[in-house]
Design an enzyme around this catalytic site. Sequence first.
Site, mmCIF file in Angstrom:
data_model
loop_
_atom_site.group_PDB
_atom_site.id
_atom_site.type_symbol
_atom_site.label_atom_id
_atom_site.label_comp_id
_atom_site.label_asym_id
_atom_site.label_seq_id
_atom_site.Cartn_x
_atom_site.Cartn_y
_atom_site.Cartn_z
ATOM 1 N N TRP A 114 0.854 -1.187 0.000
ATOM 2 C CA TRP A 114 0.000 0.000 0.000
ATOM 3 C C TRP A 114 0.898 1.249 0.000
ATOM 4 O O TRP A 114 2.046 1.182 0.434
ATOM 5 C CB TRP A 114 -0.949 0.009 1.191
ATOM 6 C CG TRP A 114 -0.298 -0.007 2.555
ATOM 7 C CD1 TRP A 114 -0.054 -1.094 3.338
ATOM 8 C CD2 TRP A 114 0.198 1.130 3.295
ATOM 9 N NE1 TRP A 114 0.569 -0.722 4.506
ATOM 10 C CE2 TRP A 114 0.731 0.651 4.509
ATOM 11 C CE3 TRP A 114 0.246 2.500 3.056
ATOM 12 C CZ2 TRP A 114 1.297 1.483 5.479
ATOM 13 C CZ3 TRP A 114 0.817 3.335 4.016
ATOM 14 C CH2 TRP A 114 1.331 2.822 5.206
ATOM 15 N N GLU A 157 7.243 7.943 14.146
ATOM 16 C CA GLU A 157 7.462 7.317 12.834
ATOM 17 C C GLU A 157 8.386 8.169 11.959
ATOM 18 O O GLU A 157 9.219 7.651 11.218
ATOM 19 C CB GLU A 157 6.138 7.108 12.105
ATOM 20 C CG GLU A 157 5.188 6.113 12.740
ATOM 21 C CD GLU A 157 5.642 4.660 12.581
ATOM 22 O OE1 GLU A 157 6.560 4.387 11.789
ATOM 23 O OE2 GLU A 157 5.066 3.798 13.262
ATOM 24 N N GLU A 195 8.726 1.144 6.438
ATOM 25 C CA GLU A 195 8.392 2.033 7.557
ATOM 26 C C GLU A 195 8.182 3.473 7.083
ATOM 27 O O GLU A 195 7.386 4.207 7.661
ATOM 28 C CB GLU A 195 9.514 2.005 8.601
ATOM 29 C CG GLU A 195 9.564 0.743 9.440
ATOM 30 C CD GLU A 195 8.498 0.727 10.523
ATOM 31 O OE1 GLU A 195 7.941 1.782 10.838
ATOM 32 O OE2 GLU A 195 8.220 -0.370 11.034
ATOM 33 N N HIS A 198 4.765 4.977 6.862
ATOM 34 C CA HIS A 198 3.943 5.225 8.060
ATOM 35 C C HIS A 198 3.910 6.707 8.424
ATOM 36 O O HIS A 198 2.835 7.284 8.621
ATOM 37 C CB HIS A 198 4.468 4.410 9.246
ATOM 38 C CG HIS A 198 4.472 2.931 9.000
ATOM 39 N ND1 HIS A 198 5.027 2.024 9.871
ATOM 40 C CD2 HIS A 198 4.001 2.190 7.966
ATOM 41 C CE1 HIS A 198 4.885 0.799 9.396
ATOM 42 N NE2 HIS A 198 4.274 0.880 8.226
ATOM 43 N N GLU A 248 8.546 -3.201 17.915
ATOM 44 C CA GLU A 248 7.554 -3.373 16.845
ATOM 45 C C GLU A 248 6.202 -3.767 17.450
ATOM 46 O O GLU A 248 5.154 -3.333 16.980
ATOM 47 C CB GLU A 248 8.006 -4.432 15.842
ATOM 48 C CG GLU A 248 9.239 -4.030 15.029
ATOM 49 C CD GLU A 248 8.941 -3.000 13.944
ATOM 50 O OE1 GLU A 248 7.807 -2.530 13.821
ATOM 51 O OE2 GLU A 248 9.879 -2.647 13.217
ATOM 52 N N THR A 251 4.596 -0.629 18.882
ATOM 53 C CA THR A 251 3.959 0.242 17.877
ATOM 54 C C THR A 251 2.718 -0.431 17.291
ATOM 55 O O THR A 251 1.741 0.241 16.960
ATOM 56 C CB THR A 251 4.937 0.613 16.742
ATOM 57 O OG1 THR A 251 5.596 -0.562 16.285
ATOM 58 C CG2 THR A 251 5.977 1.602 17.201
ATOM 59 N N ASP A 280 1.457 -3.588 9.378
ATOM 60 C CA ASP A 280 2.889 -3.613 9.018
ATOM 61 C C ASP A 280 3.748 -3.887 10.246
ATOM 62 O O ASP A 280 4.696 -4.671 10.207
ATOM 63 C CB ASP A 280 3.331 -2.244 8.459
ATOM 64 C CG ASP A 280 3.160 -2.140 6.948
ATOM 65 O OD1 ASP A 280 2.623 -3.077 6.339
ATOM 66 O OD2 ASP A 280 3.573 -1.091 6.397
ATOM 67 N N GLU A 281 3.418 -3.194 11.342
ATOM 68 C CA GLU A 281 4.210 -3.350 12.572
ATOM 69 C C GLU A 281 4.160 -4.803 13.043
ATOM 70 O O GLU A 281 5.154 -5.350 13.511
ATOM 71 C CB GLU A 281 3.698 -2.418 13.690
ATOM 72 C CG GLU A 281 3.512 -0.961 13.314
ATOM 73 C CD GLU A 281 4.814 -0.213 13.026
ATOM 74 O OE1 GLU A 281 5.861 -0.855 12.878
ATOM 75 O OE2 GLU A 281 4.765 1.027 12.928
ATOM 76 N N HIS A 284 6.514 -6.848 10.988
ATOM 77 C CA HIS A 284 7.903 -6.584 11.402
ATOM 78 C C HIS A 284 8.201 -7.243 12.752
ATOM 79 O O HIS A 284 9.298 -7.742 12.979
ATOM 80 C CB HIS A 284 8.153 -5.072 11.479
ATOM 81 C CG HIS A 284 8.047 -4.386 10.151
ATOM 82 N ND1 HIS A 284 7.841 -3.039 10.010
ATOM 83 C CD2 HIS A 284 8.120 -4.885 8.883
ATOM 84 C CE1 HIS A 284 7.797 -2.719 8.718
ATOM 85 N NE2 HIS A 284 7.953 -3.826 8.024
HETATM 86 FE FE LIG Z 1 7.829 -0.538 13.026
HETATM 87 FE FE LIG Z 2 6.187 2.191 11.832
#
Ligand SMILES: [Fe+2]
Ligand SMILES: [Fe+2]
Length: 419
Positions: A114, A157, A195, A198, A248, A251, A280-281, A284
């Site tokens: 995305w 971020e 990242e 974000h 991670e 977040t 996403d976090e 990760h």
């Molecule tokens: Fe992250």
């Molecule tokens: Fe992030």
Amino acid sequence: MASKGLLESQMRVATQPTPSFSGRRRLEEKPTSSVASLRRWKPLKVVMTSSPPRERQVMRDTTLHDHKALTPYQPWTRHEPEQVPVEKLEVIASLDSWAQENLLPLLKPVSKSWQPQDFLPDASSESFFDEVRELQSRARELPDDYLVCLVGDMITEEALPTYQTMFNTFEGVRDKTGCSPTPWGVWIRAWTAEENRHGDLLNRYLYLSGRVDMCMVERTTQYLIGSGMEPHIDQNPYNGFIYTSFQERATFISHGNTARHAKQLGEHKLATICGIIASDEKRHEIAYSRIVSKLFELDPSGTMLSFQEMMKKKITMPAHLMYDGDNDHLFDDYSSVAQRCGVYTAQDYASIMEHLIDLWNVKSLTGLSSEAQKAQEFVCKLPARIHRLAERTQRRARGEVPRRRAFSWIHNKEVDLFL
Ligand SMILES: [Fe+2]
Ligand SMILES: [Fe+2]
């Protein structure tokens, strides 16, 4: 004419008061009758940081946290990093093909990723100004304390250059050339690239919302990147991957909560934005915790000792040197608001520890050295201790009138702190 209308609307929105999000939450909580008996307990201020209250007090006493004494561009590190033991570097050196097979598949191809534009009004579209007006009308309902949390998350971020720099301090995995073809080099750059979306997405949303003082927000970001961070990793990749596993997940929880709250507040598009970042976090977190699982498999005692070391040092949150040019305790204040709003709390900190202890099967590790066995016992008891302290502090907070603090990010409007 359209842009003039937009500006006027922004100015109107920026000055309107909103009810607090933490106030809405407080109505749902039961009052406590045992506050007086709890006064002897020192309040737990873990909140957005794992820096413990004691350590943060020491920082103030020695003026290390005082930005008047410390310009953001001076080094903050209190000690020279220790040498990483050779045995640990040998373990890391044996993991190249493992990282290729187990880490890199967790990256998403750019063509399937995305992009911030997917969730924002398109400036090349004729309907852009209508879409911005719609976004602003939804954002008008966001309470000030919620906005403080969102801005703090966004600035965290935006300080991404610091995190890539930090990653490249880890011995044995750093990207030595800037375009190293090793799996670790590929991971560091691609993780950074993922990242990077974000901060971009949250920044553009907040800019378009018209609810925040973007100049103060951007000034805070510039100060923060200039200041860096001190996560106490000591170049040690074991420490580093324990830190990033924790971070991670922190977040993931924080963005997940701002998504949930946005939904409760009726801002469904913002809920989607925070939710997509949280996902996403999570990916990760899976990557970093997978590395630590492998380290526990190859070197259980060494990894156990690193886990204890990082828990004793406390996981310092990446934005702990946050500053806006005026408030020397901006990070504490932002953390306190996040605790009050339930965006990231001391209980979350303890629950992350519990999660990692379970994930890495720490309780059932066998064959440990005697020193590592003691570390195992220490680490396994820690979450319960933090939960107990957090509950006491929570009860105390419910019985007291909260202090209030003005935030430059929201045009110096005041919001409630946790305590
Ligand atoms: Fe992250
Ligand atoms: Fe992030």
